[in-house]
Write a protein that holds these residues in place. Structure first.
Motif, mmCIF file in Angstrom:
data_model
loop_
_atom_site.group_PDB
_atom_site.id
_atom_site.type_symbol
_atom_site.label_atom_id
_atom_site.label_comp_id
_atom_site.label_asym_id
_atom_site.label_seq_id
_atom_site.Cartn_x
_atom_site.Cartn_y
_atom_site.Cartn_z
ATOM 1 N N GLN A 69 0.807 -1.208 0.000
ATOM 2 C CA GLN A 69 0.000 0.000 0.000
ATOM 3 C C GLN A 69 0.846 1.266 0.000
ATOM 4 O O GLN A 69 0.390 2.325 0.448
ATOM 5 C CB GLN A 69 -0.907 0.006 1.239
ATOM 6 C CG GLN A 69 -1.875 -1.162 1.300
ATOM 7 C CD GLN A 69 -2.666 -1.172 2.604
ATOM 8 O OE1 GLN A 69 -2.157 -0.813 3.658
ATOM 9 N NE2 GLN A 69 -3.915 -1.580 2.528
ATOM 10 N N LYS A 70 2.068 1.208 -0.500
ATOM 11 C CA LYS A 70 2.969 2.348 -0.357
ATOM 12 C C LYS A 70 2.472 3.602 -1.088
ATOM 13 O O LYS A 70 2.821 4.720 -0.690
ATOM 14 C CB LYS A 70 4.371 1.972 -0.859
ATOM 15 C CG LYS A 70 4.492 1.772 -2.359
ATOM 16 C CD LYS A 70 5.951 1.514 -2.734
ATOM 17 C CE LYS A 70 6.128 1.409 -4.238
ATOM 18 N NZ LYS A 70 7.554 1.202 -4.608
ATOM 19 N N ASP A 71 1.646 3.437 -2.107
ATOM 20 C CA ASP A 71 1.125 4.616 -2.818
ATOM 21 C C ASP A 71 0.093 5.372 -1.987
ATOM 22 O O ASP A 71 -0.138 6.561 -2.207
ATOM 23 C CB ASP A 71 0.503 4.198 -4.158
ATOM 24 C CG ASP A 71 1.539 3.679 -5.135
ATOM 25 O OD1 ASP A 71 2.725 4.051 -4.984
ATOM 26 O OD2 ASP A 71 1.176 2.898 -6.029
ATOM 27 N N GLN A 72 -0.553 4.691 -1.037
ATOM 28 C CA GLN A 72 -1.576 5.325 -0.213
ATOM 29 C C GLN A 72 -1.063 5.699 1.176
ATOM 30 O O GLN A 72 -1.748 6.400 1.915
ATOM 31 C CB GLN A 72 -2.784 4.387 -0.043
ATOM 32 C CG GLN A 72 -3.603 4.166 -1.304
ATOM 33 C CD GLN A 72 -2.970 3.159 -2.248
ATOM 34 O OE1 GLN A 72 -2.405 2.179 -1.792
ATOM 35 N NE2 GLN A 72 -3.054 3.417 -3.544
ATOM 36 N N ILE A 73 0.127 5.270 1.546
ATOM 37 C CA ILE A 73 0.628 5.443 2.907
ATOM 38 C C ILE A 73 1.226 6.836 3.089
ATOM 39 O O ILE A 73 1.957 7.337 2.226
ATOM 40 C CB ILE A 73 1.664 4.354 3.228
ATOM 41 C CG1 ILE A 73 0.956 3.007 3.399
ATOM 42 C CG2 ILE A 73 2.476 4.683 4.469
ATOM 43 C CD1 ILE A 73 1.881 1.849 3.633
ATOM 44 N N ALA A 74 0.914 7.469 4.233
ATOM 45 C CA ALA A 74 1.466 8.773 4.568
ATOM 46 C C ALA A 74 2.892 8.629 5.087
ATOM 47 O O ALA A 74 3.297 7.565 5.565
ATOM 48 C CB ALA A 74 0.595 9.476 5.611
ATOM 49 N N VAL A 75 3.652 9.736 4.999
ATOM 50 C CA VAL A 75 5.045 9.745 5.440
ATOM 51 C C VAL A 75 5.205 10.818 6.506
ATOM 52 O O VAL A 75 4.743 11.955 6.342
ATOM 53 C CB VAL A 75 5.992 10.016 4.254
ATOM 54 C CG1 VAL A 75 7.436 10.157 4.732
ATOM 55 C CG2 VAL A 75 5.883 8.903 3.211
ATOM 56 N N GLY A 76 5.850 10.475 7.612
ATOM 57 C CA GLY A 76 6.073 11.433 8.684
ATOM 58 C C GLY A 76 6.370 10.732 9.990
ATOM 59 O O GLY A 76 6.606 9.519 10.031
ATOM 60 N N GLU A 77 6.341 11.509 11.073
ATOM 61 C CA GLU A 77 6.550 10.977 12.415
ATOM 62 C C GLU A 77 5.269 11.215 13.208
ATOM 63 O O GLU A 77 4.936 12.360 13.522
ATOM 64 C CB GLU A 77 7.746 11.654 13.082
ATOM 65 C CG GLU A 77 9.058 11.456 12.306
ATOM 66 C CD GLU A 77 10.212 12.202 12.940
ATOM 67 O OE1 GLU A 77 10.122 12.501 14.149
ATOM 68 O OE2 GLU A 77 11.182 12.501 12.230
ATOM 69 N N TYR A 78 4.569 10.141 13.531
ATOM 70 C CA TYR A 78 3.232 10.273 14.107
ATOM 71 C C TYR A 78 3.069 9.406 15.347
ATOM 72 O O TYR A 78 3.756 8.393 15.525
ATOM 73 C CB TYR A 78 2.164 9.865 13.072
ATOM 74 C CG TYR A 78 2.179 10.689 11.817
ATOM 75 C CD1 TYR A 78 1.691 11.994 11.818
ATOM 76 C CD2 TYR A 78 2.688 10.176 10.620
ATOM 77 C CE1 TYR A 78 1.701 12.765 10.662
ATOM 78 C CE2 TYR A 78 2.700 10.934 9.460
ATOM 79 C CZ TYR A 78 2.211 12.230 9.490
ATOM 80 O OH TYR A 78 2.219 12.996 8.346
ATOM 81 N N THR A 79 2.139 9.842 16.204
ATOM 82 C CA THR A 79 1.722 9.070 17.366
ATOM 83 C C THR A 79 0.196 9.012 17.373
ATOM 84 O O THR A 79 -0.469 9.775 16.662
ATOM 85 C CB THR A 79 2.223 9.694 18.670
ATOM 86 O OG1 THR A 79 1.727 11.048 18.771
ATOM 87 C CG2 THR A 79 3.737 9.706 18.729
ATOM 88 N N ILE A 120 -3.420 12.787 4.986
ATOM 89 C CA ILE A 120 -3.789 11.679 5.870
ATOM 90 C C ILE A 120 -5.260 11.333 5.681
ATOM 91 O O ILE A 120 -6.128 12.203 5.719
ATOM 92 C CB ILE A 120 -3.508 12.035 7.340
ATOM 93 C CG1 ILE A 120 -1.994 12.118 7.575
ATOM 94 C CG2 ILE A 120 -4.142 11.018 8.281
ATOM 95 C CD1 ILE A 120 -1.622 12.515 8.985
ATOM 96 N N THR A 121 -5.528 10.065 5.481
ATOM 97 C CA THR A 121 -6.900 9.586 5.326
ATOM 98 C C THR A 121 -7.270 8.699 6.516
ATOM 99 O O THR A 121 -6.409 8.215 7.248
ATOM 100 C CB THR A 121 -7.067 8.798 4.025
ATOM 101 O OG1 THR A 121 -6.135 7.703 4.011
ATOM 102 C CG2 THR A 121 -6.807 9.693 2.816
ATOM 103 N N ALA A 122 -8.570 8.502 6.696
ATOM 104 C CA ALA A 122 -9.060 7.704 7.823
ATOM 105 C C ALA A 122 -8.637 6.249 7.681
ATOM 106 O O ALA A 122 -8.499 5.738 6.564
ATOM 107 C CB ALA A 122 -10.587 7.808 7.903
ATOM 108 N N PRO A 123 -8.401 5.558 8.803
ATOM 109 C CA PRO A 123 -8.079 4.124 8.726
ATOM 110 C C PRO A 123 -9.243 3.343 8.136
ATOM 111 O O PRO A 123 -10.412 3.678 8.354
ATOM 112 C CB PRO A 123 -7.829 3.737 10.194
ATOM 113 C CG PRO A 123 -8.516 4.785 11.002
ATOM 114 C CD PRO A 123 -8.449 6.044 10.193
ATOM 115 N N GLU A 124 -8.913 2.330 7.367
ATOM 116 C CA GLU A 124 -9.947 1.493 6.774
ATOM 117 C C GLU A 124 -10.476 0.512 7.824
ATOM 118 O O GLU A 124 -9.719 -0.290 8.356
ATOM 119 C CB GLU A 124 -9.394 0.739 5.566
ATOM 120 C CG GLU A 124 -8.979 1.642 4.411
ATOM 121 C CD GLU A 124 -8.543 0.846 3.205
ATOM 122 O OE1 GLU A 124 -8.653 -0.410 3.257
ATOM 123 O OE2 GLU A 124 -8.099 1.452 2.218
#
Length: 469
Positions: A293-303, A334-338
């Protein structure tokens, strides 16, 4: 003819008046008045009912130095209605302790002035303030600019904060002119607006998402470069997020300045136009590691932050669950979790709330997805089975997953597998065969349409009567 003109104007403006949007609500707020030298006096603009990011110009305040600024936008979506509040703040620092009496001043928002009352500030000594910042112009892993000659009095620089980034990872770009403090020349900006727009058009890459504060002015401050004191005139800075695996190139750009030789004695001094050019540079964009799913995955540092209205409930009861993603990165993507379809619960599409904080060096904030959940089967359910969100962390160069740690316990008898919405739909059509179709039906839309046409015909008749006279 006056009546005709009035009627025509009225009819022309009526649709626009009926569909007009509420005017933007703008407020000016000021921060603390009693400060230490290491604390800033803050002027803040709060803008409501403004879909686009406003352009803001903060004033120069006598005796204070304008430094960093930040912008925060809060987006709330409830039941399909979106409310946006934008906050832009400017920091002012005092160079020496004492009292500063500021008269009434104005902040310009999209060309309109908004006034603030005068204030009296008191600055006292605090912990030692670092009055200058160190800049490293040499080529390193975190910079992409060529080394500038140490003896150069004036130079233009378009500098990226990173030499390489992953796809969708952010980096900052700054355009600034540096003038040595001891250089024997006087400089003035020459037709800056007409020069700056073509320069920024060349620098802004088409393959990047741009996030900037929206402050339309030059930020001036003192810096030290390899032991020499300079004045930095910052003309542009933004965070950029590449969305294609293509290196981001920044071409050389040139800026014309009016230069006067201050070393010349006498009343007449030569003033001429001199051109200063930056050096070309680039940022290498690295692809993400393999992932389905790398085309849909966000990039960053998140909690992950999460909140439940209740953890124990009976079958048929409802609850709200807040799944908040917080951290650094391009929150707009960022999109909502499926959430999977399961028999134990009905999960309804979430409302979204978002707060994004933008500064000259980072974009951070949080995005909350507010779920409405109806329990249908008894049991104990870890929400981590349903709520998971995958992202790529560029600091560790690994994919990671934010997974719910909450658990719901449902008691009582199981509900039927049909959802609440299906039950409501059946209620709508229940006993439909018993309805009396002989009763007359009033079409109010047709009545309004007929009334409107009648008014238009009357107005046309009046216009014709006026023209015959």
């Amino acid at each position: 003819m006056k009546v005709y003109a009035f009627i025509s104007i009225f009819l022309w403006c009526l649709p626009a008046w009926a569909q007009r949007q509420p005017e933007a609500d703008v407020q000016v707020e000021t921060g603390e008045k009693n400060l230490t030298l290491d604390q800033p006096f803050i002027v803040t603009i709060i803008v409501k009912n403004h879909a686009n990011r406003p352009t803001v110009t903060f004033p120069d305040l006598e005796g204070l130095e304008k430094r960093s600024a930040s912008a925060t936008s809060t987006t709330n979506s409830v039941g399909g209605k979106i409310v946006i509040i934008q906050t832009i703040s400017q920091q002012y620092f005092a160079l020496r302790e004492g009292k500063y009496t500021l008269p009434e001043f104005s902040v310009i928002v999209d060309g309109t002035k908004f006034k603030s009352e005068g204030v009296t500030l008191t600055f006292k000594k605090g912990k030692e303030e670092q009055k200058t910042s160190e800049l490293d112009i040499e080529e390193t892993e975190s910079t992409v600019n060529s080394e500038e000659p140490a003896a150069e009095d004036v130079f233009l620089q378009a500098k990226a904060s990173r030499a390489s980034v992953y796809l969708k990872e952010g980096f900052s770009l700054r355009l600034a002119l540096y003038v040595a403090k001891n250089t024997p020349i006087e400089m003035e900006f020459y037709q800056l607006n007409s020069q700056l727009q073509p320069i920024l058009k060349r620098l802004r890459p088409a393959t990047c998402w741009e996030e900037n504060i929206g402050i339309d002015e030059i930020i001036q401050k003192e810096v030290i470069i390899r032991g020499r004191r300079y004045t930095e005139y910052q003309m542009y800075q933004a965070m950029l997020f590449p969305f294609t695996v293509q290196n981001v190139s920044f071409p050389a750009v040139s800026l014309k300045m009016l230069v006067t030789d201050a070393s010349v004695t006498g009343k007449l001094k030569d003033k001429g136009i001199q051109t200063f050019s930056s050096k070309p540079s680039r940022v290498v964009v690295k692809p993400l590691p393999p992932h389905p799913q790398k085309d849909q995955i966000a990039v960053g540092e998140y909690t992950l932050k999460e909140q439940l209205t209740k953890e124990n409930l009976a079958s048929g009861e409802s609850l709200r669950y807040l799944f908040t993603i917080a951290g650094r990165g391009n929150l707009a993507t960022i999109t909502a979790p499926e959430v999977p379809l399961v028999k134990a619960f009905d999960f309804y599409p979430p409302d979204m709330n978002q707060t994004v904080q933008r500064s000259y060096e980072r974009v951070s904030g949080e995005k909350t997805f507010d779920y409405f959940i109806v329990a249908k089967q008894k049991g104990t359910y870890p929400l981590g089975r349903f709520f998971q969100w995958i992202y790529f962390n560029p600091s560790t160069a690994r994919y990671d997953t934010l997974r719910s740690s909450k658990t719901i316990t449902v008691a009582g008898e199981d509900m039927q597998s049909a959802s609440i919405l299906d039950a409501n739909a059946r209620l709508v059509y229940e006993n439909v065969e018993q309805l009396d179709t002989t009763e007359s039906y009033v079409d109010y839309q047709d009545m309004i349409r007929t009334l409107t046409n009648s008014v238009v015909l009357i107005l046309l008749g009046i216009m014709g009567w006026i023209l015959r006279k």
